[in-house]
Scaffold this motif. Structure first.
Motif, PDB file in Angstrom:
ATOM      1  N   PRO A 176       1.312  60.281  17.132  1.00  0.00           N
ATOM      2  CA  PRO A 176       1.640  60.915  15.856  1.00  0.00           C
ATOM      3  C   PRO A 176       2.686  60.123  15.072  1.00  0.00           C
ATOM      4  O   PRO A 176       3.336  59.240  15.631  1.00  0.00           O
ATOM      5  N   THR A 177       2.828  60.501  13.796  1.00  0.00           N
ATOM      6  CA  THR A 177       3.834  59.835  12.962  1.00  0.00           C
ATOM      7  C   THR A 177       4.441  60.821  11.962  1.00  0.00           C
ATOM      8  O   THR A 177       4.067  62.002  11.925  1.00  0.00           O
ATOM      9  N   TYR A 178       5.371  60.299  11.149  1.00  0.00           N
ATOM     10  CA  TYR A 178       6.090  61.118  10.168  1.00  0.00           C
ATOM     11  C   TYR A 178       5.111  61.672   9.145  1.00  0.00           C
ATOM     12  O   TYR A 178       4.429  60.939   8.437  1.00  0.00           O
ATOM     13  N   LEU A 179       5.106  62.986   9.079  1.00  0.00           N
ATOM     14  CA  LEU A 179       4.080  63.683   8.320  1.00  0.00           C
ATOM     15  C   LEU A 179       4.147  63.420   6.818  1.00  0.00           C
ATOM     16  O   LEU A 179       3.107  63.263   6.159  1.00  0.00           O
ATOM     17  N   ALA A 180       5.349  63.293   6.250  1.00  0.00           N
ATOM     18  CA  ALA A 180       5.431  63.067   4.805  1.00  0.00           C
ATOM     19  C   ALA A 180       5.058  61.627   4.444  1.00  0.00           C
ATOM     20  O   ALA A 180       4.765  61.340   3.281  1.00  0.00           O
ATOM     21  N   ALA A 181       5.056  60.727   5.431  1.00  0.00           N
ATOM     22  CA  ALA A 181       4.523  59.378   5.170  1.00  0.00           C
ATOM     23  C   ALA A 181       3.002  59.467   5.059  1.00  0.00           C
ATOM     24  O   ALA A 181       2.391  58.835   4.192  1.00  0.00           O
TER      25      ALA A 181
END
Ligand SMILES: Cc1ncc(COP(=O)(O)O)c(C=O)c1O
Length: 399
Positions: free
Chosen positions: A132-137
């Motif tokens: 997973p990664t930073y959602l707003a990115a």
């Protein structure tokens, strides 16, 4: 209302919004505005640790000083010269050789991401991300009309072999990483892997975006050099930084450090976005830097957050069902949890809310097929006693 009015067609919004999911974190924050809720959901810095007196004095100095009127005027898009010089000196001291001219001040590092997306992504371009990664990115890249492709990730971040495959197969425009105390996992990519990632992206002529808002918040172990500080990074790595975690997020101040070939395009995107970041806020941040002992302030933050991190990690075995796994981050704000079996943490959230405790279900952080048994906990917002109470509520909710 007349029937003619009722049949009036509703104007449409842009098609590129269609593929962009809302943020469950922001939606949760709205739901959680009840003082009795202990929320491990938002990644909020502890407000009692803001240097309120120092920041107030900085605004006073700016607004009472000889340049007070200039602090309320329009200003260059690149940002406040003194602020950039201070950020550059701090980065250089951390091993990332930087001058003020390498930097563009942004309205939070979130704007840095938007500017990068505007300057580097054509509709249909491909972005490789950790999963997973930073959602707003993810939202930012989707808004730019990009195709976001997840790359397999292990406990040390993005897997370089998988990245090499994806670079060959997908021909991306950029690779996006949060390599230090990642949001949402808390993981940190080790130095040898960083060198590989820098080398691979350089060889393929692909931009590498290093999003690094948490680097100052280290609670144990030695600092790992930024990707941008590795040999071969100068021409293709964009480094994003933030004042949100060290000073205060309400200032909405961040910066980006970009290769000289790219800075003009990013500055143009900045002009089109908002002309420049608030003059008075930048001047106050520069005044705060000049007067406050920022390094001691960071040490105070780290000491408080270390205690909170330890309290959460110690409480996890009793709070979670047997067979759960979790990360034990060396810094940052987040612990990433996986529950055993075939559960969907989104379905457990209502029970948690009934117990006045909250977390973020993990699914929204995945660009690929979501692992629904995951969830994110943030440990920074409460002292150890309240944190222990929250973990007891979580245990009751999950039992
Ligand atoms: C990885 C990451 N990048 C960027 C941001 C945005 O931070 P800022 O407040 O500087 O806009 C956050 C905020 O939580 C984050 O976790």
């Amino acid at each position: 209302m007349s029937s003619a009015l009722l049949s009036t067609p509703v104007p449409a919004v842009a098609e590129r919004l269609a593929g962009v999911a809302g943020s469950p974190v922001r939606e949760l924050l709205a739901l959680l505005d009840r003082p009795e809720v202990i929320s491990f959901a938002g990644g909020l810095p502890a407000p009692e640790l803001f240097d309120l007196d120092g920041v107030r004095a900085a605004y006073d100095r700016v607004l009472w000083g000889p340049h007070a009127r200039r602090a309320l005027q329009y200003a260059p898009s690149e940002g406040d010269r003194e602020l950039r010089a201070r950020v550059a000196a701090r980065l250089t001291a951390r091993g990332l050789l930087t001058s003020g001219g390498d930097l563009l001040v942004t309205s939070g590092s979130q704007q840095g991401l938007s500017l990068v997306a505007t300057a580097l992504l054509d509709p249909g371009a491909t972005v490789l991300v950790e999963d997973p990664t930073y959602l707003a990115a993810l939202q930012c890249f989707q808004l730019a009309g990009a195709r976001v492709v997840p790359v397999p990730t292990d406990e040390h971040g993005m897997d370089p072999d998988a990245l090499a495959d994806a670079l060959r197969r997908e021909r991306p425009a950029l690779v996006y990483l949060v390599p230090t105390f990642a949001n949402p996992t808390g993981r940190t990519m080790p130095s040898h892997r960083r060198a590989e990632v820098v080398e691979l992206t350089a060889r393929h002529g692909v931009w590498l975006v290093e999003d690094d808002p948490y680097a100052d918040l280290r609670y144990r172990g030695a600092p790992v050099p930024a990707l941008a500080a590795h040999p071969g990074a100068d021409d293709h790595v964009v480094y994003l930084g933030s004042f949100s975690k060290v000073a205060a997020p309400g200032l909405r101040l961040g910066w980006l450090r970009a290769p000289s070939s790219l800075l003009p395009a990013l500055t143009l995107a900045k002009q089109a976005a908002d002309l420049h970041t608030s003059t008075v806020d930048q001047a106050a941040a520069a005044a705060w830097f000049a007067a406050a002992d920022v390094e001691s302030h960071v040490l105070r933050l780290c000491s408080a957050y270390r205690e909170r991190r330890d309290a959460m990690v110690e409480a996890l075995p009793a709070a979670l069902p047997a067979g759960s796994t979790w990360t034990e981050p060396d810094g940052g704000m987040f612990v990433w949890v996986r529950l055993p079996g075939d559960v969907d943490t989104a379905e457990l959230l209502p029970a948690a809310l009934r117990h006045d405790v909250a977390f973020v279900p993990g699914a929204a952080f995945f660009a690929g097929r979501p692992d629904r048994a995951t969830l994110r906990l943030s440990f920074t917002a409460y002292g150890p006693a309240r944190l222990a109470e929250g973990m007891a509520r979580l245990a009751a909710a999950l039992s």
